[in-house]
Design a protein around this motif. Structure first.
Motif, PDB file in Angstrom:
ATOM      1  N   THR A  60       4.711  13.209   0.636  1.00 11.29           N
ATOM      2  CA  THR A  60       5.269  13.591  -0.829  1.00 11.29           C
ATOM      3  C   THR A  60       6.926  13.873  -0.611  1.00 11.29           C
ATOM      4  O   THR A  60       7.135  14.213   0.672  1.00 11.29           O
ATOM      5  N   CYS A  83       0.769  -1.178  -0.039  1.00  9.16           N
ATOM      6  CA  CYS A  83       0.014   0.220  -0.143  1.00  9.16           C
ATOM      7  C   CYS A  83       0.804   1.168   0.036  1.00  9.16           C
ATOM      8  O   CYS A  83       0.493   2.282  -0.696  1.00  9.16           O
ATOM      9  N   ALA A 100       1.301   4.100  -3.035  1.00 10.25           N
ATOM     10  CA  ALA A 100       0.902   5.363  -2.670  1.00 10.25           C
ATOM     11  C   ALA A 100       1.871   6.524  -2.829  1.00 10.25           C
ATOM     12  O   ALA A 100       1.690   7.315  -2.855  1.00 10.25           O
ATOM     13  N   GLU A 105      -1.279   6.474   3.559  1.00 15.14           N
ATOM     14  CA  GLU A 105       0.172   6.046   3.070  1.00 15.14           C
ATOM     15  C   GLU A 105       0.393   7.207   1.944  1.00 15.14           C
ATOM     16  O   GLU A 105      -0.534   7.671   1.331  1.00 15.14           O
ATOM     17  N   CYS A 160      -3.376   1.934   5.925  1.00 16.83           N
ATOM     18  CA  CYS A 160      -3.003   2.037   4.640  1.00 16.83           C
ATOM     19  C   CYS A 160      -3.680   3.409   3.785  1.00 16.83           C
ATOM     20  O   CYS A 160      -3.268   3.951   2.827  1.00 16.83           O
ATOM     21  N   GLN A 161      -4.785   3.915   4.477  1.00 19.57           N
ATOM     22  CA  GLN A 161      -5.432   5.253   3.765  1.00 19.57           C
ATOM     23  C   GLN A 161      -4.608   6.369   3.797  1.00 19.57           C
ATOM     24  O   GLN A 161      -4.882   7.163   3.225  1.00 19.57           O
ATOM     25  N   LYS A 163       0.166  10.804   4.319  1.00 13.68           N
ATOM     26  CA  LYS A 163       0.285  11.077   2.895  1.00 13.68           C
ATOM     27  C   LYS A 163       1.480  12.089   2.408  1.00 13.68           C
ATOM     28  O   LYS A 163       1.196  13.107   1.809  1.00 13.68           O
TER      29      LYS A 163
END
Ligand code: ADP
Ligand code: MG
Lengths: 123, 183
Positions: free
Chosen positions: A95, A37, A41, A76, A73-74, A93
């Motif tokens: 980057t 996951c 992502a 990631e 996982c949501q 989340k």
């Protein structure tokens, strides 16, 4: 084209430089979730961004490592940061751009980037 | 996953979890045949026959945190989507070989993507595991073997920044050279 010969020069330079990677209590650990996951992502560029930023700034007290599924996982890509004061910060989340900011603000200056934490993102 | 190099990174995570000390990643392309084969092999704990049979089933995993293991089924799908094939062979205590075969001219073929980023990220956070990356194009070959690199390094960590940069450029330049020779 690069040949393994060039590696010898890099080796000799590293051997002669004084900086030694610190381990143990003074060390900050950056742990990137690298399960399916996380990778799907975008964990790979996040991991490479941390490695590059830490290298660019010569942060010898930071170890970038990986782990499997963190179980959220949501959120990631997920990155956990463990500082010597015993604190754990969970960034979600992520980057490459956010990674650069976390290195500058949190790892260098000791200020947690609250808006990227799971606390600020949990709904 | 949008590129196969991410699937490769994910499949290599299984090898790491299996306690591998040596992981081989081989990419072999043929321009004339429009084919690609990707093989990931390890010397980890391996699987018995029953496990192998269930691994490609998305409702099987030995991990307890989540019930569904998707990595292998996803990788299998990328190959089968192109009319290609997929296989796992494994021996408990010996290791595992995961192979995927692609028809690269198929409309559902995914891009290979950035294999260099996959290799450098694997090496940077797993300095004690050895990786052999082989890239073959129409019979020409390029090999990056971390055992060879470590021998030259004489104890300097393979994941020190300058070494990682070297490995990145080394793979990129040799991959580019493989393509150049094509003409
Ligand atoms: N190289 C390997 N060596 C040993 N066991 C493996 C290997 N690859 C896969 N497995 C087994 O298959 C399971 C499913 O793998 P996968 O589909 O990637 O899902 P996940 O990694 O999320 O469990 C793993 O949990 C593991 O038990
Ligand atoms: Mg997996």
């Amino acid at each position: 084209m690069k040949s393994l010969e060039e590696l010898k020069a890099i080796r000799d330079k590293a051997k002669n430089s004084v900086h030694v990677r610190q381990e143990g209590n003074d060390c900050i650990r950056v742990v990137v979730g690298m399960a399916t996951c996380g990778i799907a992502a975008g964990a790979r560029p996040v991991l490479n961004a941390f490695t590059e930023e830490v290298a660019k700034r010569n942060l010898n007290n930071v170890a970038v490592t990986q782990t499997g599924c963190i179980g959220i996982c949501q959120y990631e890509p997920v990155v956990e940061i463990f500082t010597p004061d015993g604190q754990k910060t969970t960034y979600v989340k992520m980057t490459p751009e956010k990674a650069a900011r976390v290195v500058a603000d949190h790892l260098v200056n000791g200020n947690v980037v609250s808006e990227y934490t799971i606390g600020a993102n949990a709904k | 996953m949008q590129e196969l190099s991410l699937n490769v990174l994910d499949i290599a995570q299984n090898s790491i979890k299996a306690g591998a000390s040596l992981i081989g990643i081989t990419m072999e392309r043929s321009t004339a045949d429009n084919t690609l084969s990707i093989v990931i092999s390890d010397d980890g704990c391996g699987m018995d026959e029953q496990q192998i049979a269930r691994v490609t089933d998305p409702f099987f995993t030995t991990r307890t945190t989540r019930k569904v293991g998707l990595g292998v089924p996803l990788f299998k799908m990328t190959a089968e989507m192109t009319g290609g094939s997929f296989s796992i062979t494994s021996q408990p205590g010996k290791g595992t070989v995961v192979s995927a075969f692609y028809h690269t001219d198929h409309i559902d073929m995914l891009p290979v993507g950035d294999m260099t980023a996959t290799m450098t990220s694997l090496i940077s956070v797993n300095p004690s595991i050895d990786f052999v990356y082989q890239s073959r194009l129409d019979g020409r070959e390029f090999v990056m073997d971390t055992r060879q690199i470590k021998e030259i390094l004489e104890g300097v960590p393979i994941n020190s920044p300058d070494v990682l940069l070297f490995i990145r450029d080394y793979i990129n330049e040799h991959e580019a050279q493989l393509e150049l020779n094509e003409e």
